[in-house]
Design an enzyme around this catalytic site. Sequence first.
Site, PDB file in Angstrom:
ATOM      1  N   LYS A  85     -61.194  72.448 -36.554  1.00  0.00           N
ATOM      2  CA  LYS A  85     -62.579  72.022 -36.804  1.00  0.00           C
ATOM      3  C   LYS A  85     -63.555  73.169 -36.527  1.00  0.00           C
ATOM      4  O   LYS A  85     -64.482  73.420 -37.301  1.00  0.00           O
ATOM      5  CB  LYS A  85     -62.919  70.804 -35.926  1.00  0.00           C
TER       6      LYS A  85
ATOM      7  N   GLN B 291     -63.011  64.893 -28.568  1.00  0.00           N
ATOM      8  CA  GLN B 291     -61.702  64.784 -29.214  1.00  0.00           C
ATOM      9  C   GLN B 291     -60.906  63.651 -28.571  1.00  0.00           C
ATOM     10  O   GLN B 291     -60.743  63.601 -27.361  1.00  0.00           O
ATOM     11  CB  GLN B 291     -60.950  66.125 -29.094  1.00  0.00           C
TER      12      GLN B 291
ATOM     13  N   ASP C 133     -68.769  61.860 -35.427  1.00  0.00           N
ATOM     14  CA  ASP C 133     -67.524  61.113 -35.672  1.00  0.00           C
ATOM     15  C   ASP C 133     -67.802  59.670 -36.121  1.00  0.00           C
ATOM     16  O   ASP C 133     -66.897  58.990 -36.597  1.00  0.00           O
ATOM     17  CB  ASP C 133     -66.670  61.064 -34.391  1.00  0.00           C
TER      18      ASP C 133
END
Lengths: 318, 318
Positions: free
Chosen positions: B68, B112, B135
């Site tokens: 990412k 994460q 997200d």
Amino acid sequence: MPEVLSQTKKLRIVKNNKIIDGKKVAQDIQKELKVEVEAWMKEGHRAPRLIAILVGEDPASKKYVENKMKAAREIGIKSETINLPDTTKESEVIKEINRLNADNSVDGILVQLPVPPHISERNVCNAVDPHKDVDGFHINNIGKLTNNMDTFVPATALGVIELIKRYKVPTFGKNVVVCGRSKNVGLPMALLLHSDAKYECPGYEATVTLCHRHTPPEELAFFARRADIIISATGVVNLIKPDMVKPGACVIDVGITRITTENGKSKLVGDVDFEGVSKVAGLITPVPGGVGPMTVAMLMFNTFKAAKSLTEGNNNKN
Amino acid sequence: MPEVLSQTKKLRIVKNNKIIDGKKVAQDIQKELKVEVEAWMKEGHRAPRLIAILVGEDPASKKYVENKMKAAREIGIKSETINLPDTTKESEVIKEINRLNADNSVDGILVQLPVPPHISERNVCNAVDPHKDVDGFHINNIGKLTNNMDTFVPATALGVIELIKRYKVPTFGKNVVVCGRSKNVGLPMALLLHSDAKYECPGYEATVTLCHRHTPPEELAFFARRADIIISATGVVNLIKPDMVKPGACVIDVGITRITTENGKSKLVGDVDFEGVSKVAGLITPVPGGVGPMTVAMLMFNTFKAAKSLTEGNNNKN
């Protein structure tokens, strides 16, 4: 008139074996709640309190609110309606909501929908304190429902779930068809029925097909014929016909439409061809007297839940 | 070796006609974003900035975060990873998130997942400012997605949608089977695909069947065979077999599982029997090189969206 007699008898048999008596279940739930509210008040708590805000003079909305307020009183929930003229500005409605949010003697707040077109339904729903949002329409509570977290489940969807539970209709690994994708009935039904039973707000482990206005009729029939449970919430009269129903399936009719019969009388009907489908289905809700009364009962359930949660300080601010 | 030659040729034909090249599409999107970010910075804006929080030392998580961060840098998004030891308390992680929430030079924050078991994933996701929640895991943003309001759509679901769009796969009135009901892939897919195209965050008007671990195999096959699009996100190797696929259907494989082959080598595979299904399907994503790269690309899309929205002050606080 043996013809009529035999028809009456047939209807009675259907009633005994197949009809999901939502009116009776709703009354049972309201009686249970009355007992619980009384016990809770004996512990020293004040009566739960529900406030409805009604903007405008729509007769159907007025009637719905009256039914809710009446049910509340019967259970021992203090209830009031705040009537605002249909010229009320959005900011004034929200000011009123904020006043109720800040009032510790108020447990549940509902804004009767629809609101007049100059007011944003979303802004008004999001103005209600999520902990007092007994309709479950605040965006935060919608998110929680999607994530199967403890929240206020919209009353109609919760009412259908309660009927399924009380009539012991199996859902685990079963096929469910939901017709209609409205954000306050069809979609919450699909969210609850497909999801995992292990969550805080448990799901019902079914395989769910969500059909809607753009599902071609032959595809709807294909999915419906495979379904163990059909839930229809569309407002389309006679959408669900006997040849679309698997013998023994459970058919739940959330639709409610006022039609004029051949003899000029007014009549409420659902989405389901009741006469035909009741010959095939294993269980079926009538309209009226099926899901309708359950919506009111489950709103009361949510109001008492709000009162308990606010009083006991179980406010999860997330 | 004509045998091998003919195989190679066949594979090439399959590739040309049927393979959804997620790697290529992801690169295209990243190139497009790079151009847009540059143009935006020429208008006088600072570079978008993305911060990842990684708690613990899980090698797979580390690799994902690295991918990412690398993609971000290539596009012109400033990116940093904050590594916290796996003994970090939940309150300390949230303190770090709050610091980033308050920092106006940060546009996107991602934690994460998974986090170590002593930390609540939900608390951490809800700590992120919803306007920086690239997200799309904050409960508020989940509610918005359910209501088809403008929000950050979880990157994998958004990636699948983007593949469907770029390969011009029709969805209106089509049958979609989603296998897997996870809150960050399967469910968002179902939410987007079934809903109305007229919303702020538009839906795709398909009839959606949501299948999962408790869908009996014969029922899954029944629904899959009727599907125009099959999306599988389960992690069950070889779940989707050729006889379950309608000729010409579009098959999207979100699964990613590391297996050991007969000769002892390690290999990544999806949920779909690729060799068999690619002979039947009209379009199919490979694993790897299908949906995987799209997740990263769409996270970048979300980060730039956050930067634009925060800079332009389009903060809807609801």
